[in-house]
Design a protein around this motif. Structure first.
Motif, mmCIF file in Angstrom:
data_model
loop_
_atom_site.group_PDB
_atom_site.id
_atom_site.type_symbol
_atom_site.label_atom_id
_atom_site.label_comp_id
_atom_site.label_asym_id
_atom_site.label_seq_id
_atom_site.Cartn_x
_atom_site.Cartn_y
_atom_site.Cartn_z
ATOM 1 N N THR A 22 0.804 -1.229 0.000
ATOM 2 C CA THR A 22 0.000 0.000 0.000
ATOM 3 C C THR A 22 0.837 1.280 0.000
ATOM 4 O OG1 THR A 22 -0.249 -0.448 2.338
ATOM 5 C CG2 THR A 22 -2.178 -0.848 0.989
ATOM 6 N N GLU A 23 1.974 1.247 0.692
ATOM 7 C CA GLU A 23 2.792 2.478 0.741
ATOM 8 C C GLU A 23 3.334 2.836 -0.634
ATOM 9 O OE1 GLU A 23 6.018 3.036 3.568
ATOM 10 O OE2 GLU A 23 4.646 2.335 5.127
ATOM 11 N N ILE A 24 3.841 1.802 -1.318
ATOM 12 C CA ILE A 24 4.396 2.059 -2.665
ATOM 13 C C ILE A 24 3.269 2.438 -3.615
ATOM 14 C CG2 ILE A 24 5.804 1.128 -4.547
ATOM 15 C CD1 ILE A 24 6.956 -0.862 -2.564
ATOM 16 N N LEU A 25 2.117 1.816 -3.435
ATOM 17 C CA LEU A 25 0.960 2.131 -4.282
ATOM 18 C C LEU A 25 0.621 3.614 -4.154
ATOM 19 C CD1 LEU A 25 -1.406 1.168 -6.051
ATOM 20 C CD2 LEU A 25 -2.681 0.680 -3.964
ATOM 21 N N LYS A 26 0.599 4.119 -2.939
ATOM 22 C CA LYS A 26 0.262 5.523 -2.698
ATOM 23 C C LYS A 26 1.303 6.433 -3.362
ATOM 24 C CE LYS A 26 -1.168 8.651 0.983
ATOM 25 N NZ LYS A 26 -1.198 9.685 0.015
ATOM 26 N N LEU A 27 2.556 5.981 -3.259
ATOM 27 C CA LEU A 27 3.654 6.761 -3.850
ATOM 28 C C LEU A 27 3.431 6.995 -5.345
ATOM 29 C CD1 LEU A 27 6.178 7.426 -2.096
ATOM 30 C CD2 LEU A 27 7.374 5.647 -3.353
ATOM 31 N N ILE A 28 3.001 5.949 -6.036
ATOM 32 C CA ILE A 28 2.822 6.142 -7.494
ATOM 33 C C ILE A 28 1.476 6.804 -7.811
ATOM 34 C CG2 ILE A 28 4.450 4.333 -8.249
ATOM 35 C CD1 ILE A 28 1.850 2.843 -9.168
ATOM 36 N N GLN A 29 0.480 6.606 -6.933
ATOM 37 C CA GLN A 29 -0.813 7.267 -7.188
ATOM 38 C C GLN A 29 -0.717 8.775 -6.956
ATOM 39 O OE1 GLN A 29 -3.237 4.876 -4.565
ATOM 40 N NE2 GLN A 29 -4.181 3.801 -6.293
ATOM 41 N N ASP A 30 0.219 9.173 -6.085
ATOM 42 C CA ASP A 30 0.333 10.596 -5.728
ATOM 43 C C ASP A 30 1.284 11.377 -6.635
ATOM 44 O OD1 ASP A 30 -1.411 10.158 -3.723
ATOM 45 O OD2 ASP A 30 0.059 10.236 -2.086
ATOM 46 N N ILE A 31 1.783 10.761 -7.695
ATOM 47 C CA ILE A 31 2.752 11.476 -8.549
ATOM 48 C C ILE A 31 2.131 12.776 -9.080
ATOM 49 C CG2 ILE A 31 3.963 11.363 -10.774
ATOM 50 C CD1 ILE A 31 4.769 8.513 -10.081
ATOM 51 N N VAL A 32 0.866 12.702 -9.496
ATOM 52 C CA VAL A 32 0.161 13.923 -9.917
ATOM 53 C C VAL A 32 -1.086 14.077 -9.043
ATOM 54 C CG1 VAL A 32 -0.934 15.144 -11.835
ATOM 55 C CG2 VAL A 32 0.889 13.525 -12.295
ATOM 56 N N PRO A 33 -1.193 15.159 -8.271
ATOM 57 C CA PRO A 33 -2.398 15.344 -7.458
ATOM 58 C C PRO A 33 -3.640 15.459 -8.348
ATOM 59 C CG PRO A 33 -0.696 16.953 -6.891
ATOM 60 C CD PRO A 33 -0.229 16.246 -8.117
ATOM 61 N N PRO A 34 -4.817 15.080 -7.845
ATOM 62 C CA PRO A 34 -6.027 15.019 -8.681
ATOM 63 C C PRO A 34 -6.426 16.351 -9.340
ATOM 64 C CG PRO A 34 -6.437 14.193 -6.430
ATOM 65 C CD PRO A 34 -5.025 14.620 -6.477
ATOM 66 N N HIS A 35 -6.072 17.488 -8.713
ATOM 67 C CA HIS A 35 -6.507 18.770 -9.306
ATOM 68 C C HIS A 35 -5.575 19.240 -10.426
ATOM 69 C CE1 HIS A 35 -3.354 20.157 -6.545
ATOM 70 N NE2 HIS A 35 -3.308 21.261 -7.258
#
Ligand code: UTP
Length: 293
Positions: free
Chosen positions: A85-98
């Motif tokens: 989950t930590e690594i998953l978050k790292l790649i999901q957060d590369i570009v913030p949703p806005h």
């Protein structure tokens, strides 16, 4: 009425010849410093400055950049399945949703000025930021571009990030001569691309951070090929000076010239020493290594 800065242009279409063969298949802006590519540091700096539209000017081998900022469905699924989950978050957060990412192709590497001009249809009639990702600026989270946006909000003029360089190095930079500095900014009087040390008007060098008014586009359009046979942004800024105030800003922070091998290596060492996971083991290794030489 001047507007705030919402768009940043990232020219990533250079040939990166100093890093061949590493840059044969990827742009140099994808080279990693510790665990993140240079371009991600640049995008994070823009986000920290309140910018929400990222415009990448890409060349051949553009896929690595688009892939990096795209959603990676398969990888996310696999990480999820493995409970990472930590690594998953790292790649999901590369570009913030806005934040939106726009990719424009520079068909030929005709120079930085030409790369910036390619952004005109998306930038339109607004002031905008330009960030050269190979100049990595570390400043304990304050953000060089955030400092410049703040200054823009007060001055409503184009701003170039500058720093003093060794006088022998002027031939690698755009060099400016300014009026008196008030706090950290001063009006630019002269700007010259890559002058020889004996011809340089100062040792104040322009680094890869700019806020430009849209008037720059007409200036670039008129600019012919300059130093190195390329359409130089510096030459267009020299023309802009005939009509508008352009400020030099001495930013806070340390710049690493990651377009050169030495600067790239230094950035990796110094950022590893700032990394909480690595600093202990890495500094112990460096101390032991220093004893051998
Ligand atoms: P550089 O002057 O560092 O050139 O470009 P380069 O081709 O990337 O690298 P070397 O000198 O051959 O090793 C400054 C910035 O302008 C971009 C580059 O990607 C880099 O961010 N650039 C340059 C373009 O996007 N297009 C161009 O035509 C030229």
């Amino acid at each position: 009425m001047s507007k705030i800065i919402t768009k940043a242009v990232f020219p990533v279409a250079g040939l990166g010849t100093r890093f061949l063969p590493a840059t044969k298949g990827i742009p140099k802006e994808m080279l990693p410093i510790v665990d993140k590519p240079l371009i991600q540091y640049a995008v994070e700096e823009a986000v920290a400055a309140g910018i929400d539209t990222m415009i990448f000017i890409t060349g051949r081998s553009k896929n690595a950049i688009t892939d990096h900022f795209d959603k990676a469905y398969e990888l996310e699924k696999e990480l999820e399945a493995k409970n990472k989950t930590e690594i998953l978050k790292l790649i999901q957060d590369i570009v913030p949703p806005h934040v939106s990412c726009i990719f424009i192709r520079q068909s030929e590497a005709l120079g930085l000025g030409h790369a910036v001009y390619c952004a005109r249809p998306v930038v339109g009639d607004e002031p905008f930021a330009v960030i050269l990702a190979d100049d990595l600026i570390e400043d304990a989270g304050r953000g060089c571009m955030a400092q410049m946006v703040k200054l823009y909000e007060q001055k409503h003029a184009s701003i170039l990030g500058v720093e003093r360089v060794d006088p022998s190095e002027t031939g690698s930079y755009g060099i400016v001569k300014t009026g008196d500095f008030l706090e950290k900014s001063a009006p630019i009087e002269i700007i010259i691309e890559k002058p020889k040390p004996e011809e340089a008007p100062s040792n104040l060098a322009v680094v890869g951070r700019y806020i430009l008014t849209p008037a720059i586009f007409d200036k670039i359009k008129k600019t012919g090929r300059g130093a190195g046979g390329e359409i130089q942004l510096t030459d267009a800024i020299a023309d802009l000076l005939n009509d508008e105030t352009v400020l030099a800003y001495e930013f806070e922070g340390t710049r690493y010239d990651c377009g050169s091998k030495l600067g790239f290596l230094i950035a990796n060492v110094e950022l590893a020493l700032l990394n909480s996971e690595l600093k202990e083991g890495f500094s112990a290794y460096l101390k032991a290594l220093a004893k051998k030489f």
